[in-house]
Motif scaffolding. Sequence first.
Motif, PDB file in Angstrom:
ATOM      1  N   VAL A 100      41.780  36.836  43.265  1.00 16.48           N
ATOM      2  CA  VAL A 100      41.399  35.694  42.415  1.00 16.48           C
ATOM      3  C   VAL A 100      40.967  36.189  41.034  1.00 16.48           C
ATOM      4  O   VAL A 100      41.379  35.644  40.003  1.00 16.48           O
ATOM      5  N   VAL A 101      40.144  37.230  41.012  1.00 15.17           N
ATOM      6  CA  VAL A 101      39.697  37.809  39.747  1.00 15.17           C
ATOM      7  C   VAL A 101      40.890  38.301  38.939  1.00 15.17           C
ATOM      8  O   VAL A 101      40.995  38.072  37.729  1.00 15.17           O
ATOM      9  N   ALA A 102      41.818  38.980  39.616  1.00 17.69           N
ATOM     10  CA  ALA A 102      43.016  39.506  38.942  1.00 17.69           C
ATOM     11  C   ALA A 102      43.837  38.380  38.327  1.00 17.69           C
ATOM     12  O   ALA A 102      44.312  38.493  37.186  1.00 17.69           O
ATOM     13  N   ILE A 103      44.001  37.296  39.057  1.00 17.02           N
ATOM     14  CA  ILE A 103      44.806  36.173  38.559  1.00 17.02           C
ATOM     15  C   ILE A 103      44.125  35.516  37.358  1.00 17.02           C
ATOM     16  O   ILE A 103      44.768  35.202  36.351  1.00 17.02           O
ATOM     17  N   ILE A 104      42.805  35.317  37.448  1.00 18.48           N
ATOM     18  CA  ILE A 104      42.070  34.699  36.337  1.00 18.48           C
ATOM     19  C   ILE A 104      42.185  35.550  35.078  1.00 18.48           C
ATOM     20  O   ILE A 104      42.478  35.051  33.984  1.00 18.48           O
ATOM     21  N   LEU A 105      41.979  36.863  35.227  1.00 19.10           N
ATOM     22  CA  LEU A 105      42.071  37.753  34.071  1.00 19.10           C
ATOM     23  C   LEU A 105      43.496  37.809  33.532  1.00 19.10           C
ATOM     24  O   LEU A 105      43.708  37.893  32.319  1.00 19.10           O
TER      25      LEU A 105
END
Length: 278
Positions: free
Chosen positions: A8-13
């Motif tokens: 999720v963090v990777a996608i947001i960034l």
Amino acid sequence: MDVLWEIVVAIILGIVEGLTEFAPVSSTGHMIIVDDLLLKSEELFNPAVANTFKVVIQLGSILAVVILFWDRFMNLLGLKKDINGKKIVGPKLSLVQVIIGLLPAAILGFLFEDYIDSKLFGIETVVYALIAGAILMIIADFTQKRKKPTVETVDQITNKQAFLIGLFQCIALWPGFSRSGSTISGGVLLGLSHRAAADFTFIMAVPIMAGASFLSLLKNWEYITTDALPFFIAGFIAAFIFALISIKFFLQLINRIKLVPFAIYRIVVAVIIIIVFF
């Protein structure tokens, strides 16, 4: 659950990178707000892994430009005669002009890389860059209101204009200033239309960003491990998709809305950073 949150963090960034890398709003400023304030990827991962990830997702944005300007790049390399199915009549952008535009920032970036990384990547310097870039963009727009552009398409750019735009690109070595913000503003001040300046900006961005990214990856290759790979892949795909959307939207709008709305937005981002971090 931890792995899911990492994705999720990777996608947001990746979304933040894709939406902001080529718009004149500073991807660095947005990463400070979204990552340093909210997601804190350097706490979730080894800081070196988090920094390597930011290089990987930047490559996703670069790939989006390559695809959108594919015909143009093939033409520059002499592998295609037309652009989007249309033959160019009269002068056309040459590979030499792109190289001329690249040289100033490439040389300065190589010479001062360590200084930039150690001295200019602070939150305070990014805030100053956001505001300074906004002022330059406002000046560029008001200057063009008094004098109509003499260069309507990227194919009309001269060698001198290419070099001078390259000098403006040097300002973007200051984190937070924005590569597209500095070069589009510079192009407009030199008599280019906003669209011509944007096209030249994106074309120049590919080799210089790709070169810098690959060098950084070589230095940090050890951090691209099997465990971190899903994180990298998710961010890369998200950056690629949203860069495609962002660039298409931006190129359709830039001649109509100009730079002032982006300048105002940059000032808002700077104010948010000041309120939160100072």
